[in-house]
Design an enzyme around this catalytic site. Sequence first.
Site, PDB file in Angstrom:
ATOM      1  N   ARG A 180       5.862 -13.295  23.587  1.00 40.16           N
ATOM      2  CA  ARG A 180       4.845 -14.307  23.908  1.00 40.16           C
ATOM      3  C   ARG A 180       5.457 -15.507  24.593  1.00 40.16           C
ATOM      4  O   ARG A 180       4.870 -16.105  25.493  1.00 40.16           O
ATOM      5  CB  ARG A 180       4.085 -14.731  22.647  1.00 40.16           C
ATOM      6  CG  ARG A 180       3.230 -13.592  22.125  1.00 40.16           C
ATOM      7  CD  ARG A 180       2.396 -13.945  20.913  1.00 40.16           C
ATOM      8  NE  ARG A 180       2.082 -12.706  20.186  1.00 40.16           N
ATOM      9  CZ  ARG A 180       1.204 -12.618  19.200  1.00 40.16           C
ATOM     10  NH1 ARG A 180       0.555 -13.702  18.790  1.00 40.16           N
ATOM     11  NH2 ARG A 180       0.990 -11.470  18.606  1.00 40.16           N
ATOM     12  N   ASP A 197      -4.447  -6.069   8.810  1.00 38.66           N
ATOM     13  CA  ASP A 197      -3.446  -7.131   8.659  1.00 38.66           C
ATOM     14  C   ASP A 197      -3.975  -8.447   8.114  1.00 38.66           C
ATOM     15  O   ASP A 197      -3.335  -9.488   8.287  1.00 38.66           O
ATOM     16  CB  ASP A 197      -2.699  -7.342   9.973  1.00 38.66           C
ATOM     17  CG  ASP A 197      -3.597  -7.893  11.063  1.00 38.66           C
ATOM     18  OD1 ASP A 197      -4.825  -7.937  10.859  1.00 38.66           O
ATOM     19  OD2 ASP A 197      -3.061  -8.271  12.116  1.00 38.66           O
ATOM     20  N   GLU A 198      -5.145  -8.396   7.475  1.00 39.09           N
ATOM     21  CA  GLU A 198      -5.625  -9.618   6.838  1.00 39.09           C
ATOM     22  C   GLU A 198      -6.176  -9.289   5.454  1.00 39.09           C
ATOM     23  O   GLU A 198      -6.759  -8.224   5.244  1.00 39.09           O
ATOM     24  CB  GLU A 198      -6.722 -10.283   7.684  1.00 39.09           C
ATOM     25  CG  GLU A 198      -6.207 -10.863   8.984  1.00 39.09           C
ATOM     26  CD  GLU A 198      -7.294 -11.555   9.794  1.00 39.09           C
ATOM     27  OE1 GLU A 198      -8.345 -11.912   9.221  1.00 39.09           O
ATOM     28  OE2 GLU A 198      -7.099 -11.717  10.996  1.00 39.09           O
TER      29      GLU A 198
END
Length: 352
Positions: free
Chosen positions: A28, A83-84
């Site tokens: 990123r 993923d949460e």
Amino acid sequence: MLRNPELRTKPLGIQQKNIVVTCNYVARERGISKLSYIKDAEKKCPDIVLVNGEDLTHYREMSYKITNFLLKYTPKVERLGFDENFLDVSDMVRTRLNDPSTKEEVKGHIYGQGQKDDADSCTCGCHARLTVGTQIAADIRSALQEELGISCCAGIAWNKLLSKLVAGTHKPNQQTVLFPEHTFELMLSLEAVRAIPGIGHSTAKRLASLGIQTISQLQEVDQSVLTGEFGNSMAQTMKLLSCGSDQSPVVTTGQAQSISDEDSFRKCQDVEDVKNRIGGLLDNLLKRLEEDGRLPGIIRLTLRKLDKEGQWSKRESRQCRVPSHVFALGNNKTIAWYCVLSNNKTIQMKMK
DNA sequence: ATGGGTCCT
DNA sequence: AGGACCC
């Protein structure tokens, strides 16, 4: 990166077909964004390491390891995707507040100014509870790192909406608490209604047709205007959401309600190809079904199609019940095929 | 876009 | 069976 730690320091992209679906923070910093085309990513960053992420087996396994890890703290764990996780730690907070050794120190970031005078502005004890919440979050996150090698963000607030939103304010690998005085500040920082979890593509469009684009417009619009377009229940919910209010409880997720496998069916030329591909999907599903231990009640075949103009996929499906004796008998695949194709339940597919 | 999931109507 | 939502 967990399976190959050398990748940690390199720009890493997860590839599905022609797309970098996600990437690490090294990538990123080099200007790679999620959902960019492989070609663009390689142009920007020729040394990007690409790992195929079409098979989600490893992610799924790690995802459940994490959820199971969290379940050691409280039974109230709700999954959102792979993923949460939402945790309702109210009971843990109460326990810790009864413990005289519990301190008043806030762990991690405080959303907004976080000035000293905040602490005086409530009489209900919410500041003390949220503060303990930050300590619980810090404990859990560090245990996660130690035991599973997983880093993550956390948001601490008194409902799911706000915890999710505030979790995103300091990334990566940091936590943030929201004290009630800063709720409107957080909501208004979002600008577009689409940024509210629960307001998706379709609802945002309908809101736009009413001239509503920003959160403050949604906060200020007359309820009856919304009721006209969406009905009473949705109008109410949206109004509340716009103010940061979310009544929904954390619901323990438990075992999966369904398992599925997909393929984009690129370069499929004829019916034979399609049959082979579906056969492969069935093989994978039957293997996972065995691991799960339960028997399926329904089998469904779904197509995702791109609707014209838009890039949004419509889903079309056919389903039927699975005869329960079938899976005891052995020849699973034949029977699965029978289920998919039986009862004239066929799907028209246009070949390119 | 991709490869998953959820619940409601 | 489709529609909406989520990642």
